[in-house]
Design a protein around this motif. Sequence first.
Motif, mmCIF file in Angstrom:
data_model
loop_
_atom_site.group_PDB
_atom_site.id
_atom_site.type_symbol
_atom_site.label_atom_id
_atom_site.label_comp_id
_atom_site.label_asym_id
_atom_site.label_seq_id
_atom_site.Cartn_x
_atom_site.Cartn_y
_atom_site.Cartn_z
ATOM 1 N N SER A 116 19.594 66.590 -13.108
ATOM 2 C CA SER A 116 20.583 66.242 -14.123
ATOM 3 C C SER A 116 20.156 66.791 -15.477
ATOM 4 N N THR A 117 21.124 66.977 -16.378
ATOM 5 C CA THR A 117 20.802 67.405 -17.745
ATOM 6 C C THR A 117 20.603 66.196 -18.663
ATOM 7 N N THR A 118 20.554 65.010 -18.057
ATOM 8 C CA THR A 118 20.216 63.784 -18.797
ATOM 9 C C THR A 118 18.791 63.383 -18.459
ATOM 10 N N GLY A 119 18.005 63.117 -19.488
ATOM 11 C CA GLY A 119 16.620 62.721 -19.285
ATOM 12 C C GLY A 119 16.397 61.267 -19.661
ATOM 13 N N ILE A 120 15.361 60.673 -19.096
ATOM 14 C CA ILE A 120 15.050 59.265 -19.348
ATOM 15 C C ILE A 120 13.608 59.145 -19.860
ATOM 16 N N SER A 163 9.289 57.644 -10.496
ATOM 17 C CA SER A 163 9.452 58.552 -9.352
ATOM 18 C C SER A 163 10.784 58.324 -8.649
ATOM 19 N N LYS A 164 11.210 57.064 -8.594
ATOM 20 C CA LYS A 164 12.499 56.754 -7.969
ATOM 21 C C LYS A 164 13.651 57.338 -8.783
ATOM 22 N N LEU A 165 13.527 57.300 -10.100
ATOM 23 C CA LEU A 165 14.563 57.880 -10.965
ATOM 24 C C LEU A 165 14.572 59.401 -10.829
ATOM 25 N N ALA A 166 13.389 60.001 -10.683
ATOM 26 C CA ALA A 166 13.313 61.451 -10.480
ATOM 27 C C ALA A 166 13.961 61.845 -9.163
ATOM 28 N N GLU A 200 9.106 45.681 -4.908
ATOM 29 C CA GLU A 200 9.876 46.860 -4.507
ATOM 30 C C GLU A 200 11.373 46.604 -4.619
ATOM 31 N N LYS A 201 11.816 45.428 -4.189
ATOM 32 C CA LYS A 201 13.240 45.125 -4.256
ATOM 33 C C LYS A 201 13.710 45.043 -5.704
ATOM 34 N N GLN A 202 12.912 44.402 -6.563
ATOM 35 C CA GLN A 202 13.312 44.302 -7.967
ATOM 36 C C GLN A 202 13.413 45.688 -8.602
ATOM 37 N N GLN A 203 12.481 46.557 -8.282
ATOM 38 C CA GLN A 203 12.521 47.903 -8.846
ATOM 39 C C GLN A 203 13.681 48.715 -8.282
ATOM 40 N N ASP A 204 13.967 48.555 -7.001
ATOM 41 C CA ASP A 204 15.102 49.274 -6.410
ATOM 42 C C ASP A 204 16.422 48.837 -7.045
ATOM 43 N N ILE A 205 16.567 47.528 -7.264
ATOM 44 C CA ILE A 205 17.773 47.013 -7.922
ATOM 45 C C ILE A 205 17.865 47.559 -9.339
ATOM 46 N N THR A 206 16.736 47.575 -10.030
ATOM 47 C CA THR A 206 16.695 48.079 -11.405
ATOM 48 C C THR A 206 17.087 49.546 -11.467
ATOM 49 N N VAL A 207 16.535 50.348 -10.574
ATOM 50 C CA VAL A 207 16.857 51.780 -10.543
ATOM 51 C C VAL A 207 18.340 51.990 -10.276
ATOM 52 N N ASP A 208 18.904 51.228 -9.361
ATOM 53 C CA ASP A 208 20.335 51.349 -9.057
ATOM 54 C C ASP A 208 21.184 51.067 -10.293
ATOM 55 N N TYR A 209 20.842 50.006 -11.033
ATOM 56 C CA TYR A 209 21.594 49.684 -12.247
ATOM 57 C C TYR A 209 21.404 50.751 -13.321
ATOM 58 N N ILE A 210 20.197 51.295 -13.437
ATOM 59 C CA ILE A 210 19.954 52.333 -14.422
ATOM 60 C C ILE A 210 20.772 53.573 -14.101
ATOM 61 N N VAL A 211 20.792 53.975 -12.830
ATOM 62 C CA VAL A 211 21.557 55.158 -12.426
ATOM 63 C C VAL A 211 23.048 54.958 -12.718
ATOM 64 N N ARG A 212 23.576 53.800 -12.396
ATOM 65 C CA ARG A 212 24.981 53.508 -12.685
ATOM 66 C C ARG A 212 25.253 53.581 -14.194
ATOM 67 N N PHE A 213 24.319 53.033 -14.957
ATOM 68 C CA PHE A 213 24.448 53.034 -16.419
ATOM 69 C C PHE A 213 24.469 54.473 -16.957
ATOM 70 N N VAL A 214 23.532 55.273 -16.516
ATOM 71 C CA VAL A 214 23.434 56.654 -17.005
ATOM 72 C C VAL A 214 24.654 57.461 -16.577
ATOM 73 N N GLU A 215 25.108 57.254 -15.361
ATOM 74 C CA GLU A 215 26.292 57.985 -14.886
ATOM 75 C C GLU A 215 27.545 57.614 -15.685
ATOM 76 N N GLY A 216 27.551 56.402 -16.253
ATOM 77 C CA GLY A 216 28.714 55.946 -17.000
ATOM 78 C C GLY A 216 28.720 56.291 -18.466
ATOM 79 N N LEU A 217 27.686 56.980 -18.939
ATOM 80 C CA LEU A 217 27.623 57.319 -20.365
ATOM 81 C C LEU A 217 28.632 58.420 -20.731
#
Length: 247
Positions: free
Chosen positions: A68-72, A90-93, A230-247
């Motif tokens: 992506s051309t969006t960085g975190i 690493s999950k976000l990458a 692991e579950k908390q981080q997976d949930i967090t990554v999912d919400y972050i990805v949704r957030f970034v995709e919605g910008l």
Amino acid sequence: MKYVNSKKKLILLTVLAVFLIIAAAFTFYVSDYYHADSKALTALKSTETYSVSDSSDYITFTPTTNKSTTGIIIYPGAKIQAEAYSVMASKLAQKGYTTIIVKMPFNLAFFGSDKAGAVIAKHGEIDEWVIGGHSLGGVFASEYAMKHQDKIRGVIYLAAYPSTNASNATFKALSIRGSLDGLATAEDISKNLDKFPANTTFITIPGGNHYNFGDYGVQAGDNNSTITREKQQDITVDYIVRFVEGL
């Protein structure tokens, strides 16, 4: 005259003694920090889906495909080794986002609040930036974003809240905390609600806590979670990805 000189020497020695005591106390304070665990250290190794560059200032996770051309940018929590956030980075990458964890002086974002500027300057291939931080790291990620609203599209508060008013910010925000967080409590968020950017999405992860956002063991003062790290981080990554995709 001898009395005056003796008095001056006593004052100087007293000041020096106080300075040395403060310096020793500070050194002791910053030397006692949370270290990344073995899982976090394993995530620092490049894989087929992402490559890792580890310097003295930053840890950069770069996707090998679908980049992506969006960085975190991630600011670590207070007295927490930057490497502790490697698993989530690493999950976000793997989702396609170049993700940079900033290494803070003395493991305190207070001393490196503007370090995101060097990250942005170094990565001309990235068009848009999201900055986030865990706990105290979130406070200073917010501070940076407020001072550089022309560079930041979104801010992620992980078990964190703004210390200064960001309600008129031009960027969107995402707030994520665990329901069992003993350090960034629901009351803390409520008391600082009016400081969040007007366009903030608030997420509470049932059964999550404070230290599960990183991989650095158990943190004093926090509650035990009822879900896995692991579950908390997976949930967090999912919400972050949704957030970034919605910008």
